[in-house]
Motif scaffolding. Sequence first.
Motif, PDB file in Angstrom:
ATOM      1  N   THR A 227      -5.777  17.248  -5.577  1.00  0.00           N
ATOM      2  CA  THR A 227      -6.951  17.485  -6.409  1.00  0.00           C
ATOM      3  C   THR A 227      -7.906  16.297  -6.333  1.00  0.00           C
ATOM      4  N   ASN A 228      -7.407  15.149  -5.923  1.00  0.00           N
ATOM      5  CA  ASN A 228      -8.220  13.935  -5.800  1.00  0.00           C
ATOM      6  C   ASN A 228      -8.506  13.692  -4.320  1.00  0.00           C
ATOM      7  N   VAL A 229      -9.717  14.015  -3.887  1.00  0.00           N
ATOM      8  CA  VAL A 229     -10.053  13.925  -2.464  1.00  0.00           C
ATOM      9  C   VAL A 229     -10.045  12.480  -1.977  1.00  0.00           C
ATOM     10  N   PHE A 230     -10.359  11.532  -2.843  1.00  0.00           N
ATOM     11  CA  PHE A 230     -10.387  10.122  -2.444  1.00  0.00           C
ATOM     12  C   PHE A 230      -8.968   9.608  -2.175  1.00  0.00           C
ATOM     13  N   ALA A 231      -8.038   9.985  -3.029  1.00  0.00           N
ATOM     14  CA  ALA A 231      -6.645   9.604  -2.815  1.00  0.00           C
ATOM     15  C   ALA A 231      -6.104  10.234  -1.538  1.00  0.00           C
ATOM     16  N   LEU A 232      -6.442  11.494  -1.314  1.00  0.00           N
ATOM     17  CA  LEU A 232      -5.932  12.193  -0.147  1.00  0.00           C
ATOM     18  C   LEU A 232      -6.423  11.549   1.141  1.00  0.00           C
ATOM     19  N   ASP A 233      -7.703  11.192   1.205  1.00  0.00           N
ATOM     20  CA  ASP A 233      -8.229  10.550   2.413  1.00  0.00           C
ATOM     21  C   ASP A 233      -7.529   9.226   2.685  1.00  0.00           C
ATOM     22  N   ALA A 234      -7.247   8.454   1.642  1.00  0.00           N
ATOM     23  CA  ALA A 234      -6.568   7.175   1.815  1.00  0.00           C
ATOM     24  C   ALA A 234      -5.158   7.378   2.359  1.00  0.00           C
ATOM     25  N   VAL A 235      -4.472   8.404   1.870  1.00  0.00           N
ATOM     26  CA  VAL A 235      -3.119   8.696   2.354  1.00  0.00           C
ATOM     27  C   VAL A 235      -3.151   9.160   3.808  1.00  0.00           C
ATOM     28  N   LEU A 236      -4.123   9.985   4.167  1.00  0.00           N
ATOM     29  CA  LEU A 236      -4.215  10.460   5.546  1.00  0.00           C
ATOM     30  C   LEU A 236      -4.490   9.308   6.513  1.00  0.00           C
ATOM     31  N   ALA A 237      -5.335   8.363   6.118  1.00  0.00           N
ATOM     32  CA  ALA A 237      -5.571   7.193   6.961  1.00  0.00           C
ATOM     33  C   ALA A 237      -4.280   6.413   7.173  1.00  0.00           C
ATOM     34  N   ASP A 238      -3.454   6.331   6.128  1.00  0.00           N
ATOM     35  CA  ASP A 238      -2.162   5.657   6.256  1.00  0.00           C
ATOM     36  C   ASP A 238      -1.261   6.397   7.232  1.00  0.00           C
ATOM     37  N   ILE A 239      -1.213   7.713   7.131  1.00  0.00           N
ATOM     38  CA  ILE A 239      -0.370   8.508   8.034  1.00  0.00           C
ATOM     39  C   ILE A 239      -0.813   8.336   9.485  1.00  0.00           C
ATOM     40  N   LEU A 240      -2.122   8.315   9.700  1.00  0.00           N
ATOM     41  CA  LEU A 240      -2.666   8.171  11.055  1.00  0.00           C
ATOM     42  C   LEU A 240      -2.645   6.723  11.541  1.00  0.00           C
ATOM     43  N   GLN A 241      -2.316   5.802  10.645  1.00  0.00           N
ATOM     44  CA  GLN A 241      -2.277   4.374  10.932  1.00  0.00           C
ATOM     45  C   GLN A 241      -3.637   3.863  11.425  1.00  0.00           C
ATOM     46  N   VAL A 242      -4.673   4.326  10.723  1.00  0.00           N
ATOM     47  CA  VAL A 242      -6.044   3.881  10.985  1.00  0.00           C
ATOM     48  C   VAL A 242      -6.437   2.898   9.892  1.00  0.00           C
ATOM     49  N   ASP A 243      -6.956   1.758  10.279  1.00  0.00           N
ATOM     50  CA  ASP A 243      -7.369   0.728   9.337  1.00  0.00           C
ATOM     51  C   ASP A 243      -8.482   1.270   8.438  1.00  0.00           C
ATOM     52  N   PRO A 244      -8.290   1.324   7.108  1.00  0.00           N
ATOM     53  CA  PRO A 244      -9.337   1.837   6.216  1.00  0.00           C
ATOM     54  C   PRO A 244     -10.656   1.084   6.344  1.00  0.00           C
ATOM     55  N   ALA A 245     -10.598  -0.181   6.754  1.00  0.00           N
ATOM     56  CA  ALA A 245     -11.825  -0.968   6.893  1.00  0.00           C
ATOM     57  C   ALA A 245     -12.731  -0.433   7.992  1.00  0.00           C
ATOM     58  N   LEU A 246     -12.194   0.432   8.861  1.00  0.00           N
ATOM     59  CA  LEU A 246     -12.987   1.013   9.936  1.00  0.00           C
ATOM     60  C   LEU A 246     -13.695   2.306   9.520  1.00  0.00           C
ATOM     61  N   ILE A 247     -13.382   2.813   8.331  1.00  0.00           N
ATOM     62  CA  ILE A 247     -13.897   4.111   7.893  1.00  0.00           C
ATOM     63  C   ILE A 247     -14.873   3.889   6.736  1.00  0.00           C
ATOM     64  N   PRO A 248     -16.178   4.065   6.960  1.00  0.00           N
ATOM     65  CA  PRO A 248     -17.169   3.746   5.911  1.00  0.00           C
ATOM     66  C   PRO A 248     -16.936   4.449   4.581  1.00  0.00           C
ATOM     67  N   THR A 249     -16.436   5.684   4.613  1.00  0.00           N
ATOM     68  CA  THR A 249     -16.201   6.379   3.341  1.00  0.00           C
ATOM     69  C   THR A 249     -15.066   5.728   2.555  1.00  0.00           C
ATOM     70  N   LEU A 250     -14.012   5.298   3.251  1.00  0.00           N
ATOM     71  CA  LEU A 250     -12.912   4.632   2.552  1.00  0.00           C
ATOM     72  C   LEU A 250     -13.344   3.270   2.021  1.00  0.00           C
ATOM     73  N   VAL A 251     -14.167   2.567   2.785  1.00  0.00           N
ATOM     74  CA  VAL A 251     -14.699   1.285   2.318  1.00  0.00           C
ATOM     75  C   VAL A 251     -15.521   1.496   1.052  1.00  0.00           C
ATOM     76  N   ALA A 252     -16.385   2.515   1.065  1.00  0.00           N
ATOM     77  CA  ALA A 252     -17.270   2.771  -0.073  1.00  0.00           C
ATOM     78  C   ALA A 252     -16.485   3.208  -1.300  1.00  0.00           C
ATOM     79  N   GLN A 253     -15.521   4.102  -1.132  1.00  0.00           N
ATOM     80  CA  GLN A 253     -14.792   4.574  -2.307  1.00  0.00           C
ATOM     81  C   GLN A 253     -13.931   3.469  -2.911  1.00  0.00           C
ATOM     82  N   GLU A 254     -13.442   2.546  -2.076  1.00  0.00           N
ATOM     83  CA  GLU A 254     -12.693   1.397  -2.585  1.00  0.00           C
ATOM     84  C   GLU A 254     -13.623   0.482  -3.385  1.00  0.00           C
ATOM     85  N   ARG A 255     -14.803   0.232  -2.845  1.00  0.00           N
ATOM     86  CA  ARG A 255     -15.752  -0.644  -3.520  1.00  0.00           C
ATOM     87  C   ARG A 255     -16.207  -0.058  -4.860  1.00  0.00           C
TER      88      ARG A 255
END
Length: 322
Positions: A227-255
Amino acid sequence: MIPISLLSTASYDLESLSLALERLLAPWGGITTWVKPGSRVLLKPNLLTAGRPGQECITRPELVYCVAKLVQAAGGRPFLGDSPAFGTARGVVESNGYLPLIQELNLPVVEFHGHRYGTESQAFHHLRLSKEAMEADVVINLPKIKSHVQLTMTLGVKNLFGCVPGKMKAWWHMEAGKDATRFGEMLVETARAIQPDLTIVDGIIAHEGNGPMNGSPRPLGLLAAATNVFALDAVLADILQVDPALIPTLVAQERLGLTPAWKDLTFPLAHPSSLQVQDWKLPEALLPIDFGLPRVLRSTFKHLYIRFIKEPFHAYAQRPVS
């Protein structure tokens, strides 16, 4: 605690996929948690563009079909909507093989129309968003897992950019695209304004490399929901082993303080540690996010040509001769 439902499944077979979706949504008590009799339910897939069947760069029609059936079984009234880059939602739906399944369910396809909405954002006091999305009783976000040559990855948050109607998306690329930080924040604020009730991610076969449409299919065998799209995207980045710092949406939602802490997440089905993806391919090189005025004008002309000339002519040519 915020549930993140993760499930391994390898097939788009309709019967198998329906069972997988029921299991995926079981931690919340099933689709009736969100859908009540008479609810108008927007299904928002990633349609992208026409003429790419087999490239796995759109949400598979089988997933939309199975979710629509669940909604109808709960007494809801599902409709399918998107604002593709070129042409109409109806034209892209037809060219990507959706038509037989949506006709079976009598599933309406709607074109998005824009309206200005105020936001909580300090940087974006208003956004022009789809009335159909903002006024739906329930929004079910149905993204595809894809690499992206401008934003590194496109997941649940980025998919909601499709709720920005018409060629406003190209103008946003011109206005905010000179700054990846600002562009990422605009995408996050769009997702926050729409507030999807449920996001179900199509990762059975994903799209890696030079996405969003020129990459390669990558079988992952994964369905994910939250139900929380921001949490889900962060988890998917972890599964894919992609650095969140490379994804502007993850950087923005963290900030902006929208990414929940890992300790606040719960995984009622599979845990991300058991689903780690090795060697996920990112784009070979990132392209600029910003569009210059000539590109925006060319894009707008192409969109108008497809919408008002190519698609109507194609439909006319397919009519039976009486």
